[in-house]
Design a protein around this motif. Sequence first.
Motif, PDB file in Angstrom:
ATOM      1  N   VAL A 108     -12.281   0.468  -5.025  1.00  0.00           N
ATOM      2  CA  VAL A 108     -12.355   1.597  -5.947  1.00  0.00           C
ATOM      3  C   VAL A 108     -13.428   2.605  -5.548  1.00  0.00           C
ATOM      4  CG1 VAL A 108     -11.444   0.263  -7.881  1.00  0.00           C
ATOM      5  CG2 VAL A 108     -13.935   0.370  -7.514  1.00  0.00           C
ATOM      6  N   HIS A 153      -6.410   4.532  -4.523  1.00  0.00           N
ATOM      7  CA  HIS A 153      -7.490   5.308  -3.911  1.00  0.00           C
ATOM      8  C   HIS A 153      -7.221   6.808  -3.919  1.00  0.00           C
ATOM      9  CE1 HIS A 153     -10.329   6.550  -0.681  1.00  0.00           C
ATOM     10  NE2 HIS A 153     -11.054   5.541  -1.150  1.00  0.00           N
ATOM     11  N   ALA A 171      -6.112   2.501 -10.174  1.00  0.00           N
ATOM     12  CA  ALA A 171      -7.209   2.430  -9.203  1.00  0.00           C
ATOM     13  C   ALA A 171      -6.768   2.831  -7.802  1.00  0.00           C
ATOM     14  CB  ALA A 171      -7.784   1.017  -9.174  1.00  0.00           C
ATOM     15  N   ASP A 214      -5.153  -0.016  -4.074  1.00  0.00           N
ATOM     16  CA  ASP A 214      -6.263  -0.099  -5.027  1.00  0.00           C
ATOM     17  C   ASP A 214      -7.279  -1.184  -4.679  1.00  0.00           C
ATOM     18  OD1 ASP A 214      -4.666  -2.263  -5.469  1.00  0.00           O
ATOM     19  OD2 ASP A 214      -4.470  -1.981  -7.632  1.00  0.00           O
TER      20      ASP A 214
END
Length: 272
Positions: free
Chosen positions: A89, A13, A11, A86
């Motif tokens: 999301v 970014h 996750a 992360d």
Amino acid sequence: MRFDEVILSPATHGLSYATSVFDGIRTYGGSIFKCDDHIARLRRSAELFGHTVHYSNADLADACHELVRANDLADAYIKCLVFYDDTDVSFKAQGSSSKVVLFALPFPSNSAAEQYRLSTATWRRAPASCHPYQAKTSSTYALSYLSHRGRADGYDDVLFLSTADAVCESSGSNVFFVKGNALFTPTAELALDGITRRVIIDELCPRLKLSVTERDIAYGEIGSFDAAFLCGTAIEIMEVSGIDEIRYAKSAVVDAIATEYWHLTNGRSAIR
């Protein structure tokens, strides 16, 4: 931490939204070349993307030196990455923190290819109002990847043009053209103003008594030049033997620039 011990969340970014920025730094004989310039550019790129880097430039430079020492590296490539974690999301990265990762790998100096050919990229560079070209960001190199992967058979790299058919750069390096003892290079409006590019313009050309002009260069005029070469941290100085159907002869001017660059990076130049 060992390279193979790093764990990255799926996750993260930057994996979804290309918000990571980076810089690449070379070492020669264990000495880091233009470390402060690279770290300063990394911070400028990070600031453009809203990253907060919780380390000073001196801290980052010290980490680079420690990487080289701890890995007992002589000729190496250091990559510095800044990316969001992360936490969010969505593309907004709300509440996300900026992370910094540095790693180093052995990277011997290039031996210039005798025949290094470019083909025009299918993709074009969007206007400067559409993309932050002066940030060294992963989003720029996504198009480089696609263009390099789709280059014509028999060619080593691609040459990006603008939507107005002006020369920009290759997939990852700045480009110069030679006419007599004069150099010509595109402005940095649609290309990264590379550190090696600035070394050539600000340090090598005055020493070698070469004139240099930064201006728009139309694709239609590249056949009028005597020679061409690419430059960048990774590629160093790479003479170009041809672009599409255009061929260039070997150039004493390019050889002189490459030789002086080697002297500079290896600590044997009078330039300081």
